[in-house]
Design an enzyme around this catalytic site. Structure first.
Site, PDB file in Angstrom:
ATOM      1  N   CYS A  72      42.009  46.360  36.565  1.00 43.70           N
ATOM      2  CA  CYS A  72      42.128  45.992  35.601  1.00 43.70           C
ATOM      3  C   CYS A  72      41.374  44.462  36.637  1.00 43.70           C
ATOM      4  O   CYS A  72      39.753  43.861  35.868  1.00 43.70           O
ATOM      5  CB  CYS A  72      43.436  45.150  35.118  1.00 43.70           C
ATOM      6  SG  CYS A  72      44.191  46.474  34.272  1.00 43.70           S
ATOM      7  N   ARG A  73      41.930  43.650  37.311  1.00 39.09           N
ATOM      8  CA  ARG A  73      41.379  42.256  37.207  1.00 39.09           C
ATOM      9  C   ARG A  73      40.202  42.243  38.168  1.00 39.09           C
ATOM     10  O   ARG A  73      39.443  41.980  38.089  1.00 39.09           O
ATOM     11  CB  ARG A  73      42.562  41.549  38.906  1.00 39.09           C
ATOM     12  CG  ARG A  73      43.891  41.306  37.383  1.00 39.09           C
ATOM     13  CD  ARG A  73      45.010  41.082  38.697  1.00 39.09           C
ATOM     14  NE  ARG A  73      45.206  42.421  39.169  1.00 39.09           N
ATOM     15  CZ  ARG A  73      46.534  42.294  40.188  1.00 39.09           C
ATOM     16  NH1 ARG A  73      47.186  41.450  40.418  1.00 39.09           N
ATOM     17  NH2 ARG A  73      47.035  43.493  40.586  1.00 39.09           N
ATOM     18  N   SER A  74      40.038  43.365  39.233  1.00 39.62           N
ATOM     19  CA  SER A  74      38.959  43.373  40.330  1.00 39.62           C
ATOM     20  C   SER A  74      37.075  43.450  40.003  1.00 39.62           C
ATOM     21  O   SER A  74      36.233  42.652  40.325  1.00 39.62           O
ATOM     22  CB  SER A  74      39.044  43.326  42.253  1.00 39.62           C
ATOM     23  OG  SER A  74      39.459  45.175  41.906  1.00 39.62           O
ATOM     24  N   ASP A  97      49.137  39.984  37.422  1.00 37.87           N
ATOM     25  CA  ASP A  97      49.147  41.646  37.070  1.00 37.87           C
ATOM     26  C   ASP A  97      49.435  41.690  35.503  1.00 37.87           C
ATOM     27  O   ASP A  97      50.369  42.021  34.917  1.00 37.87           O
ATOM     28  CB  ASP A  97      49.492  42.207  38.118  1.00 37.87           C
ATOM     29  CG  ASP A  97      49.657  44.318  37.995  1.00 37.87           C
ATOM     30  OD1 ASP A  97      48.951  44.063  36.300  1.00 37.87           O
ATOM     31  OD2 ASP A  97      50.400  44.754  38.735  1.00 37.87           O
ATOM     32  N   CYS A 143      42.240  44.050  44.214  1.00 39.14           N
ATOM     33  CA  CYS A 143      43.662  43.779  43.744  1.00 39.14           C
ATOM     34  C   CYS A 143      44.018  45.575  43.937  1.00 39.14           C
ATOM     35  O   CYS A 143      44.235  46.351  44.632  1.00 39.14           O
ATOM     36  CB  CYS A 143      43.417  44.244  42.084  1.00 39.14           C
ATOM     37  SG  CYS A 143      42.591  45.494  40.946  1.00 39.14           S
ATOM     38  N   ASN A 185      42.396  48.987  41.454  1.00 35.59           N
ATOM     39  CA  ASN A 185      40.735  48.544  40.879  1.00 35.59           C
ATOM     40  C   ASN A 185      40.501  48.727  39.074  1.00 35.59           C
ATOM     41  O   ASN A 185      39.676  49.442  39.224  1.00 35.59           O
ATOM     42  CB  ASN A 185      39.745  48.849  41.711  1.00 35.59           C
ATOM     43  CG  ASN A 185      38.736  48.622  42.128  1.00 35.59           C
ATOM     44  OD1 ASN A 185      37.564  49.673  42.716  1.00 35.59           O
ATOM     45  ND2 ASN A 185      38.352  48.054  42.188  1.00 35.59           N
TER      46      ASN A 185
HETATM   47  P1  4NP Z   1      44.690  45.564  39.001  1.00 32.76           P
HETATM   48  O1  4NP Z   1      45.671  46.574  37.580  1.00 32.76           O
HETATM   49  O2  4NP Z   1      46.122  46.006  40.299  1.00 32.76           O
HETATM   50  O3  4NP Z   1      44.657  44.804  38.062  1.00 32.76           O
HETATM   51  O4  4NP Z   1      43.903  46.611  38.680  1.00 32.76           O
HETATM   52  C1  4NP Z   1      46.623  46.812  38.229  1.00 32.76           C
HETATM   53  C2  4NP Z   1      46.155  48.689  37.737  1.00 32.76           C
HETATM   54  C3  4NP Z   1      47.054  50.056  37.625  1.00 32.76           C
HETATM   55  C4  4NP Z   1      48.572  50.149  38.264  1.00 32.76           C
HETATM   56  C5  4NP Z   1      48.689  48.373  38.631  1.00 32.76           C
HETATM   57  C6  4NP Z   1      48.276  47.519  38.435  1.00 32.76           C
HETATM   58  N1  4NP Z   1      49.390  51.231  37.870  1.00 32.76           N
HETATM   59  O5  4NP Z   1      50.675  50.493  38.761  1.00 32.76           O
HETATM   60  O6  4NP Z   1      48.320  52.526  38.184  1.00 32.76           O
END
Ligand code: 4NP
Length: 156
Positions: free
Chosen positions: A16-18, A125, A11, A14
């Site tokens: 939240c989702r992955s 997201d 993702c 790294n």
């Molecule tokens: P992830 O979520 O891609 O599922 O880990 C996010 C975590 C951080 C950010 C965006 C999405 N960010 O913009 O910092």
């Protein structure tokens, strides 16, 4: 396919989702058929634990995220893993940009392709939203990991 089947979830951050997909698949693999990891297409959160809302959602379902830390994807990952599952199209695009060979490109898919619904579905997201977004992500990843376990059952 051979054992272990090496799966990398990807993702943006790294956190939240992955990492949640990583913890979920590991929890569904008591036989150790899979080698599982996750990475971000950015290094924004390198070295951090998963987002507290992800950990809260995992804990609500009795899932441990102990020991998981964010890391950015590196080119060698495209050789090291058998399949690379991107959470959304933007992350898939970033992986395509990184890929150098057809063999690497062939490993890159969307996570929700595992549901075989025939659409380019994304795991949204959840970072800028509320707790319900994290629960929705959990439910989608839980289903997709079940589908991945079933799809590969007769092969590995
Ligand atoms: P992830 O979520 O891609 O599922 O880990 C996010 C975590 C951080 C950010 C965006 C999405 N960010 O913009 O910092």
């Amino acid at each position: 396919m051979s054992t272990p089947y090496r799966v990398l979830f990807v993702c943006l951050g790294n956190i939240c989702r992955s990492p949640l997909a990583e913890a979920l698949l590991r929890s569904k693999d008591p036989e150790g058929r899979f080698e599982v990891d996750s990475a971000g297409t950015s290094g924004f959160h390198q070295g951090e634990s998963p987002d507290y809302r992800t950990r809260k959602s995992a804990a609500r379902h009795g899932l441990s995220m102990e020991g998981i830390r964010s890391r950015p994807i590196e080119p060698a990952d495209l050789d090291r893993f058998d399949v690379i599952l991107a959470m959304d199209r933007s992350n898939r695009e970033a992986l395509w940009q990184m890929a150098q060979t057809d063999a690497q490109r062939a490993k890159i898919r969307l996570m929700l392709d595992e549901l075989q619904l025939g659409a380019e579905l994304e795991v949204p997201d959840p970072f800028h939203g509320g707790d319900e977004g994290f629960e929705q992500v959990y439910a989608l990843l839980d289903k997709a990991c079940d589908a991945l376990v079933e799809r590969t059952r007769s092969h590995i």
